[in-house]
Design an enzyme around this catalytic site. Sequence first.
Site, PDB file in Angstrom:
ATOM      1  CE  LYS A 178      38.352  44.335  37.327  1.00  0.00           C
ATOM      2  NZ  LYS A 178      39.564  43.514  37.549  1.00  0.00           N
TER       3      LYS A 178
ATOM      4  NE  ARG B 276      38.035  42.148  43.900  1.00  0.00           N
ATOM      5  CZ  ARG B 276      38.521  43.253  43.330  1.00  0.00           C
ATOM      6  NH1 ARG B 276      37.723  44.234  43.011  1.00  0.00           N
ATOM      7  NH2 ARG B 276      39.801  43.345  43.085  1.00  0.00           N
TER       8      ARG B 276
ATOM      9  NE  ARG C 202      48.145  47.612  38.480  1.00  0.00           N
ATOM     10  CZ  ARG C 202      46.860  47.344  38.665  1.00  0.00           C
ATOM     11  NH1 ARG C 202      45.956  47.829  37.853  1.00  0.00           N
ATOM     12  NH2 ARG C 202      46.491  46.562  39.652  1.00  0.00           N
TER      13      ARG C 202
ATOM     14  NE  ARG D 279      46.347  49.037  43.200  1.00  0.00           N
ATOM     15  CZ  ARG D 279      45.289  48.444  42.682  1.00  0.00           C
ATOM     16  NH1 ARG D 279      44.674  48.958  41.631  1.00  0.00           N
ATOM     17  NH2 ARG D 279      44.820  47.328  43.200  1.00  0.00           N
TER      18      ARG D 279
ATOM     19  NE  ARG E  64      45.518  42.797  43.877  1.00  0.00           N
ATOM     20  CZ  ARG E  64      46.115  43.670  43.060  1.00  0.00           C
ATOM     21  NH1 ARG E  64      47.419  43.824  43.083  1.00  0.00           N
ATOM     22  NH2 ARG E  64      45.395  44.377  42.237  1.00  0.00           N
TER      23      ARG E  64
HETATM   24  P1  AMP Z   1      41.034  46.580  42.693  1.00  0.00           P
HETATM   25  O1  AMP Z   1      41.491  47.977  42.467  1.00  0.00           O
HETATM   26  O2  AMP Z   1      39.674  46.321  42.098  1.00  0.00           O
HETATM   27  O3  AMP Z   1      42.046  45.556  42.270  1.00  0.00           O
HETATM   28  O4  AMP Z   1      40.848  46.403  44.272  1.00  0.00           O
HETATM   29  C1  AMP Z   1      41.926  46.557  45.171  1.00  0.00           C
HETATM   30  C2  AMP Z   1      41.587  45.886  46.498  1.00  0.00           C
HETATM   31  O5  AMP Z   1      40.425  46.514  47.067  1.00  0.00           O
HETATM   32  C3  AMP Z   1      41.219  44.414  46.401  1.00  0.00           C
HETATM   33  O6  AMP Z   1      42.369  43.573  46.400  1.00  0.00           O
HETATM   34  C4  AMP Z   1      40.366  44.237  47.654  1.00  0.00           C
HETATM   35  O7  AMP Z   1      41.171  44.181  48.813  1.00  0.00           O
HETATM   36  C5  AMP Z   1      39.591  45.539  47.698  1.00  0.00           C
HETATM   37  N1  AMP Z   1      38.312  45.463  46.923  1.00  0.00           N
HETATM   38  C6  AMP Z   1      38.002  46.139  45.787  1.00  0.00           C
HETATM   39  N2  AMP Z   1      36.758  45.839  45.374  1.00  0.00           N
HETATM   40  C7  AMP Z   1      36.270  44.923  46.252  1.00  0.00           C
HETATM   41  C8  AMP Z   1      35.050  44.197  46.354  1.00  0.00           C
HETATM   42  N3  AMP Z   1      34.065  44.341  45.447  1.00  0.00           N
HETATM   43  N4  AMP Z   1      34.903  43.343  47.400  1.00  0.00           N
HETATM   44  C9  AMP Z   1      35.875  43.197  48.325  1.00  0.00           C
HETATM   45  N5  AMP Z   1      37.042  43.829  48.276  1.00  0.00           N
HETATM   46  C10 AMP Z   1      37.260  44.693  47.254  1.00  0.00           C
END
Ligand code: AMP
Length: 191
Positions: free
Chosen positions: A14, A89, A128, A134, A146
């Site tokens: 993404k 989400r 990654r 991260r 996740r």
């Molecule tokens: P991402 O970079 O999108 O994979 O997000 C990393 C982490 O941030 C996720 O595993 C969640 O803990 C939190 N997070 C990101 N976006 C959301 C969302 N829309 N709703 C809830 N938690 C989020």
Amino acid sequence: MLNIVLFGPPEAGKGTQATKLLEKYQLIHLSTGDILRAELTAKTPLGLEAKGFMDKGELVSDSVVIGMIENKIDANAGAKGFIFDGFPRTNTQAQALDSMLRKKGTPINLMLSLEVDDEELIKRLLLRGKDSGRADDQNQSIIENRIKVYNKDTAPVIDFYEDQHKYRSINGIGSIDEIFDRLCKAIDSVK
Ligand code: AMP
């Protein structure tokens, strides 16, 4: 305006595709993951609260991320449109986004869902993890969590957009340019 939800499991590509799309279509990129990581780096109360959830691969509460997105939309009033990446989400987030955008008279045009199978995802996530730095990319059980959270809480958001005839499934396997082409074709078909 052109408002796109870029959807898909962690490491579906993404972020990479969002960067290319926002350049081509002149959109603002709103990634809740990026916003949360920035809050965390700045050690804000919100970032510190979110950290516990992010480290475990759990979702941060709906009210927190909805508030964050609302602020960003308001701060970019003159935008040509938005790419929402990693948001919504949950169905609660999808409903909140709908009502925010309805008030502004600029609904979501399309939800593009990058499809990548679980085995390939875990492979990509572990790869990654070696260089992203991260914390949530380093450990296989967090990665698996996740993906589990995605399948349980996030995948149902597809139905929300399918009911509105906005959902498009995009094959997320191939070269970056091949996948980008597929996304552009879907966008150009509604423009
Ligand atoms: P991402 O970079 O999108 O994979 O997000 C990393 C982490 O941030 C996720 O595993 C969640 O803990 C939190 N997070 C990101 N976006 C959301 C969302 N829309 N709703 C809830 N938690 C989020």
